[in-house]
Motif scaffolding. Structure first.
Motif, PDB file in Angstrom:
ATOM      1  N   ALA A  96       0.949  -1.191  -0.050  1.00  0.00           N
ATOM      2  CA  ALA A  96      -0.015   0.028  -0.152  1.00  0.00           C
ATOM      3  C   ALA A  96       0.721   1.263  -0.119  1.00  0.00           C
ATOM      4  O   ALA A  96       1.972   1.003   0.064  1.00  0.00           O
ATOM      5  CB  ALA A  96      -0.783   0.161   1.257  1.00  0.00           C
ATOM      6  N   GLY A  97       0.290   2.271  -0.328  1.00  0.00           N
ATOM      7  CA  GLY A  97       1.174   3.453  -0.379  1.00  0.00           C
ATOM      8  C   GLY A  97       1.643   4.348   0.775  1.00  0.00           C
ATOM      9  O   GLY A  97       2.746   4.885   0.705  1.00  0.00           O
ATOM     10  N   GLN A  98       1.097   3.883   2.032  1.00  0.00           N
ATOM     11  CA  GLN A  98       1.499   4.939   3.230  1.00  0.00           C
ATOM     12  C   GLN A  98       1.624   3.678   4.289  1.00  0.00           C
ATOM     13  O   GLN A  98       1.310   2.673   4.326  1.00  0.00           O
ATOM     14  CB  GLN A  98       0.445   5.643   3.481  1.00  0.00           C
ATOM     15  CG  GLN A  98      -0.875   5.291   3.901  1.00  0.00           C
ATOM     16  CD  GLN A  98      -1.759   6.026   4.625  1.00  0.00           C
ATOM     17  OE1 GLN A  98      -1.320   6.720   5.401  1.00  0.00           O
ATOM     18  NE2 GLN A  98      -3.105   6.243   4.268  1.00  0.00           N
ATOM     19  N   ASN A 102      -1.241   9.259   6.980  1.00  0.00           N
ATOM     20  CA  ASN A 102      -1.135   9.878   5.887  1.00  0.00           C
ATOM     21  C   ASN A 102       0.366  10.240   5.732  1.00  0.00           C
ATOM     22  O   ASN A 102       0.652  11.030   4.797  1.00  0.00           O
ATOM     23  CB  ASN A 102      -1.892  11.167   6.040  1.00  0.00           C
ATOM     24  CG  ASN A 102      -3.310  10.792   5.915  1.00  0.00           C
ATOM     25  OD1 ASN A 102      -3.815  10.054   5.307  1.00  0.00           O
ATOM     26  ND2 ASN A 102      -4.072  11.684   6.788  1.00  0.00           N
ATOM     27  N   ALA A 103       1.341   9.283   6.006  1.00  0.00           N
ATOM     28  CA  ALA A 103       2.676   9.195   5.590  1.00  0.00           C
ATOM     29  C   ALA A 103       3.058   8.467   4.245  1.00  0.00           C
ATOM     30  O   ALA A 103       3.153   7.171   4.580  1.00  0.00           O
ATOM     31  CB  ALA A 103       3.628   9.238   6.799  1.00  0.00           C
ATOM     32  N   TYR A 104       3.182   8.992   3.143  1.00  0.00           N
ATOM     33  CA  TYR A 104       3.152   8.296   1.921  1.00  0.00           C
ATOM     34  C   TYR A 104       4.455   7.867   1.419  1.00  0.00           C
ATOM     35  O   TYR A 104       5.056   8.900   0.930  1.00  0.00           O
ATOM     36  CB  TYR A 104       2.333   8.949   0.745  1.00  0.00           C
ATOM     37  CG  TYR A 104       0.785   8.661   1.091  1.00  0.00           C
ATOM     38  CD1 TYR A 104       0.106   7.773   0.078  1.00  0.00           C
ATOM     39  CD2 TYR A 104       0.035   9.455   1.913  1.00  0.00           C
ATOM     40  CE1 TYR A 104      -1.242   7.560   0.446  1.00  0.00           C
ATOM     41  CE2 TYR A 104      -1.323   9.244   2.007  1.00  0.00           C
ATOM     42  CZ  TYR A 104      -1.819   8.279   1.282  1.00  0.00           C
ATOM     43  OH  TYR A 104      -3.437   8.019   1.494  1.00  0.00           O
ATOM     44  N   ILE A 105       5.034   6.854   1.465  1.00  0.00           N
ATOM     45  CA  ILE A 105       6.399   6.328   1.205  1.00  0.00           C
ATOM     46  C   ILE A 105       6.351   6.146  -0.337  1.00  0.00           C
ATOM     47  O   ILE A 105       7.384   6.229  -1.080  1.00  0.00           O
ATOM     48  CB  ILE A 105       6.998   5.189   1.993  1.00  0.00           C
ATOM     49  CG1 ILE A 105       8.677   5.156   1.665  1.00  0.00           C
ATOM     50  CG2 ILE A 105       6.311   4.077   2.019  1.00  0.00           C
ATOM     51  CD1 ILE A 105       9.480   6.081   1.985  1.00  0.00           C
ATOM     52  N   ARG A 110      -0.386   0.460  -5.182  1.00  0.00           N
ATOM     53  CA  ARG A 110      -1.979  -0.051  -5.205  1.00  0.00           C
ATOM     54  C   ARG A 110      -2.118  -1.253  -4.499  1.00  0.00           C
ATOM     55  O   ARG A 110      -1.213  -2.326  -4.668  1.00  0.00           O
ATOM     56  CB  ARG A 110      -2.291   0.014  -6.600  1.00  0.00           C
ATOM     57  CG  ARG A 110      -2.456   1.306  -7.284  1.00  0.00           C
ATOM     58  CD  ARG A 110      -3.483   2.154  -6.885  1.00  0.00           C
ATOM     59  NE  ARG A 110      -3.199   3.650  -7.341  1.00  0.00           N
ATOM     60  CZ  ARG A 110      -2.476   4.619  -6.808  1.00  0.00           C
ATOM     61  NH1 ARG A 110      -1.838   4.311  -5.567  1.00  0.00           N
ATOM     62  NH2 ARG A 110      -2.323   5.642  -7.367  1.00  0.00           N
ATOM     63  N   ILE A 111      -2.989  -1.429  -3.573  1.00  0.00           N
ATOM     64  CA  ILE A 111      -2.860  -2.629  -2.934  1.00  0.00           C
ATOM     65  C   ILE A 111      -3.352  -3.928  -3.459  1.00  0.00           C
ATOM     66  O   ILE A 111      -3.504  -5.051  -2.908  1.00  0.00           O
ATOM     67  CB  ILE A 111      -3.757  -2.418  -1.539  1.00  0.00           C
ATOM     68  CG1 ILE A 111      -3.391  -3.220  -0.595  1.00  0.00           C
ATOM     69  CG2 ILE A 111      -5.544  -2.666  -1.677  1.00  0.00           C
ATOM     70  CD1 ILE A 111      -3.973  -2.808   0.871  1.00  0.00           C
ATOM     71  N   ASP A 112      -3.759  -3.828  -4.920  1.00  0.00           N
ATOM     72  CA  ASP A 112      -4.540  -4.701  -5.480  1.00  0.00           C
ATOM     73  C   ASP A 112      -3.867  -4.890  -6.974  1.00  0.00           C
ATOM     74  O   ASP A 112      -4.581  -5.535  -8.002  1.00  0.00           O
ATOM     75  CB  ASP A 112      -5.870  -4.697  -5.438  1.00  0.00           C
ATOM     76  CG  ASP A 112      -6.487  -3.393  -6.025  1.00  0.00           C
ATOM     77  OD1 ASP A 112      -5.497  -2.775  -6.714  1.00  0.00           O
ATOM     78  OD2 ASP A 112      -7.578  -3.210  -6.202  1.00  0.00           O
ATOM     79  N   ARG A 139       2.561  13.382  -0.189  1.00  0.00           N
ATOM     80  CA  ARG A 139       2.510  12.461  -1.585  1.00  0.00           C
ATOM     81  C   ARG A 139       3.388  12.686  -2.647  1.00  0.00           C
ATOM     82  O   ARG A 139       3.298  12.458  -3.802  1.00  0.00           O
ATOM     83  CB  ARG A 139       1.079  12.339  -1.921  1.00  0.00           C
ATOM     84  CG  ARG A 139       0.108  11.862  -0.862  1.00  0.00           C
ATOM     85  CD  ARG A 139      -1.174  11.518  -1.666  1.00  0.00           C
ATOM     86  NE  ARG A 139      -2.213  11.076  -0.432  1.00  0.00           N
ATOM     87  CZ  ARG A 139      -3.285  10.410  -0.958  1.00  0.00           C
ATOM     88  NH1 ARG A 139      -3.585  10.300  -1.967  1.00  0.00           N
ATOM     89  NH2 ARG A 139      -4.123  10.404   0.045  1.00  0.00           N
ATOM     90  N   THR A 140       4.487  13.499  -2.407  1.00  0.00           N
ATOM     91  CA  THR A 140       5.548  13.723  -3.353  1.00  0.00           C
ATOM     92  C   THR A 140       6.906  13.200  -3.085  1.00  0.00           C
ATOM     93  O   THR A 140       7.821  13.638  -3.860  1.00  0.00           O
ATOM     94  CB  THR A 140       5.438  15.405  -3.587  1.00  0.00           C
ATOM     95  OG1 THR A 140       5.918  15.886  -2.448  1.00  0.00           O
ATOM     96  CG2 THR A 140       4.380  15.964  -3.775  1.00  0.00           C
ATOM     97  N   ILE A 141       7.216  12.245  -2.166  1.00  0.00           N
ATOM     98  CA  ILE A 141       8.422  11.979  -1.879  1.00  0.00           C
ATOM     99  C   ILE A 141       9.025  11.096  -2.997  1.00  0.00           C
ATOM    100  O   ILE A 141      10.145  11.076  -3.316  1.00  0.00           O
ATOM    101  CB  ILE A 141       8.293  10.929  -0.420  1.00  0.00           C
ATOM    102  CG1 ILE A 141       9.691  10.651   0.010  1.00  0.00           C
ATOM    103  CG2 ILE A 141       7.540   9.706  -0.904  1.00  0.00           C
ATOM    104  CD1 ILE A 141      10.340  11.797   0.461  1.00  0.00           C
TER     105      ILE A 141
END
Length: 195
Positions: A96-98, A102-105, A110-112, A139-141
């Protein structure tokens, strides 16, 4: 997955939601669903796990305290057979993205989608930490030159020592060889009907 954090609303999803299949990951026979990793985030997870208090503020204090003395490590990585050697601040395998809060690495994960996003965060100057922290929460890392992201279905991480990791934030100690595999569409979850 859009499941509400409030208990009453989350329970409503059980009766009004729909079943969706998502991917899962496995690291040396231990399962994870969002992220697993080694390096700085695993160190923070281990220290945070031993604290009496929980919550975002305690977590933020732990991050700052551990950041001061943390030294990047050398890793041998194999992604779907392709060898990579890196000195890394952290390596996160994202289904998954985070991480959470809400810390998006891995904003594109996408989880699927049948793929893992392998995020290798290279060493960076300390004065860049505030900008990188902002990027993590905006969400720009993935636009940072210090982060490289690969995609794959199997990842092997090796070190000379035992590897400390986290699986969805829970600290674990592994051997010096960790094999991470994707299990596509292997978990059925109940999500809001709109998802």
């Amino acid at each position: 997955l859009g499941i509400p954090l409030r208990t009453e609303q989350a329970l409503t999803v059980l009766t009004s939601g729909k079943v969706r299949k998502i991917d899962a990951g496995r690291a040396n026979q231990k399962f994870f669903f969002c992220t697993c990793g080694t390096g700085f985030d695993a160190r923070v997870g281990r220290v945070f796990d031993k604290l009496n208090g929980r919550g975002f503020l305690n977590y933020a204090r732990t991050v700052i305290r551990e950041f001061v003395n943390y030294k990047p490590k050398k890793y041998k990585i194999r992604i779907d057979g392709e060898k990579v050697k890196r000195k890394a601040f952290l390596i996160t395998i994202a289904n998954a993205g985070q991480y959470g809060n809400n810390a998006y690495i891995a904003p594109g994960a996408r989880i699927d989608d049948g793929l893992l996003d392998i995020c290798i965060f290279r060493p960076f100057p300390r004065f860049k930490s505030i900008v990188l922290g902002f990027r993590l929460f905006s969400r720009t890392i993935d636009k940072s030159k210090y982060l490289e992201i690969h995609q794959g279905k199997q990842v092997i991480i090796q070190r000379d020592k035992k590897i400390r990791m986290h699986l969805d934030g829970e600290p674990v100690k592994m051997k010096n060889h960790v094999e991470i595999t994707l299990l596509p569409q292997s978990l059925r979850v109940i999500v809001p009907a709109s998802k």
